[in-house]
Enzyme design. Structure first.
Site, PDB file in Angstrom:
ATOM      1  N   SER A 141      30.936 -41.062  -1.475  1.00  0.00           N
ATOM      2  CA  SER A 141      30.060 -41.235  -0.303  1.00  0.00           C
ATOM      3  C   SER A 141      30.774 -42.110   0.719  1.00  0.00           C
ATOM      4  O   SER A 141      31.627 -42.928   0.357  1.00  0.00           O
ATOM      5  CB  SER A 141      28.763 -41.929  -0.722  1.00  0.00           C
ATOM      6  OG  SER A 141      28.029 -42.341   0.414  1.00  0.00           O
ATOM      7  N   TYR A 154      24.574 -49.070  -4.892  1.00  0.00           N
ATOM      8  CA  TYR A 154      24.875 -47.653  -4.619  1.00  0.00           C
ATOM      9  C   TYR A 154      26.291 -47.507  -4.052  1.00  0.00           C
ATOM     10  O   TYR A 154      27.110 -46.758  -4.584  1.00  0.00           O
ATOM     11  CB  TYR A 154      23.849 -47.041  -3.658  1.00  0.00           C
ATOM     12  CG  TYR A 154      24.215 -45.611  -3.318  1.00  0.00           C
ATOM     13  CD1 TYR A 154      24.188 -44.612  -4.291  1.00  0.00           C
ATOM     14  CD2 TYR A 154      24.652 -45.257  -2.038  1.00  0.00           C
ATOM     15  CE1 TYR A 154      24.562 -43.303  -3.998  1.00  0.00           C
ATOM     16  CE2 TYR A 154      25.025 -43.951  -1.742  1.00  0.00           C
ATOM     17  CZ  TYR A 154      24.977 -42.977  -2.726  1.00  0.00           C
ATOM     18  OH  TYR A 154      25.362 -41.685  -2.440  1.00  0.00           O
TER      19      TYR A 154
END
Ligand code: NDP
Ligand code: 8X3
Length: 254
Positions: A141, A154
């Site tokens: 990501s 995350y």
């Protein structure tokens, strides 16, 4: 269809994983589709099974023994996996770190880090046996590279995905197995619904009034890196919507 074109997808029940299943099916690949929601896997099998061979297996990637079992019990026609798409993952708790339940951090680490290495470890011998043209495509990501508020664990799990991908490349040198970290920016899937624990309004608000990436956009990138000539390895592919960029540094003032 070329012999041996078998793709193993984690998190095929939604978003990028489901779109990737459709993209690889359109190119004639055999599909191994995994995820926790068996009904969704079966619906995808019903949709695509008339076109290409499809094997589905309910799998929670956090469970290393279950991962080994699913890989060990692949039917003969699905054994010689050529591409592994490590896509299963999630974000939780978009609030500040100091307001987060520890269990949410553990779930992200268990899924995005431990789950990803569980599947990779189980399939490495197969991918090495496949050799030239084999690929591991890991879903990282932009959050693995760029900090932002509420990303805490995350983003850190996705930084792991990037470094693990690079480190794997070092050890796999000479095996023919390629490794790519695909790092998408904002893409409209069930991702925000999961992150907010079912807040449909918050999910719709995030994607409204702009043009996020779609699951199909990322599926196209996954297919692209995995179907390049065998001598080309894309190390990292960061993809953002044109309408997404960075803000200046935040500064605490008196
Ligand atoms: P979705 O929520 O739409 O899909 C996530 C998938 O992961 C589902 O199929 C889900 O299946 C699966 N999954 C979650 N936990 C587990 C588990 N423990 N075991 C097995 N499968 C699991 O999100 P996206 O498609 O957007 O996300 C896919 C990947 O892309 C994730 O790794 C995410 O971090 C990453 N990503 C997403 C971005 C975005 O903006 N959407 C941007 C950058 C990266 P099930 O619940 O059935 O198990
Ligand atoms: C998901 C994209 O921008 O929410 O990884 O971190 S973002």
């Amino acid at each position: 269809m070329q012999m041996g074109n078998i793709v193993f997808i984690t998190g095929a029940t939604s978003g990028f994983g489901r779109a990737a299943a459709r993209r690889f099916a359109a190119a004639g690949w055999s599909l191994i589709l995994t995820g926790r929601r068996l009904k969704r896997l079966q619906a995808l099998q019903d949709e695509l099974g008339g076109r290409v061979p499809v094997h589905v297996a309910a799998l929670d990637v956090r469970d290393a023994a279950a991962v080994r079992q699913v890989v060990g019990e692949l039917p003969e026609a699905f054994r010689q996996v050529r591409v592994l798409i490590n896509n299963a993952g999630l974000a939780l708790a978009p609030q500040a770190a100091q307001q987060v339940e520890l269990a949410d951090w553990h779930t992200m680490i268990d899924t995005n880090v431990t789950g990803l290495v569980n599947v990779t470890h189980a399939l490495l011998p197969t991918l090495i046996a496949t050799g030239a043209g084999a690929s591991i495509v890991n879903l990282g990501s932009v959050a693995g590279q760029w900090p932002y508020p509420g990303s805490h664990v995350y983003g850190a799990t996705k930084a792991f995905v990037q470094q693990f991908s690079y480190n794997l490349r070092c050890d796999l040198l000479g095996s023919g197995v390629r490794v790519t970290d695909i790092a998408p920016g904002m893409a409209e899937t069930e991702f925000t619904l999961v992150r907010t624990k079912g807040d449909q309004v918050a999910s719709e608000r995030l994607y409204s009034g702009t043009t996020p990436l779609t699951a199909e956009d990322i599926a196209e990138q996954i297919f692209y890196v995995a179907s390049l000539p065998a001598h080309i390895n894309i190390n990292r592919l960061e993809v953002m919507p044109t309408r997404q960029a960075w803000l200046p540094f935040a500064v605490d003032r008196d």
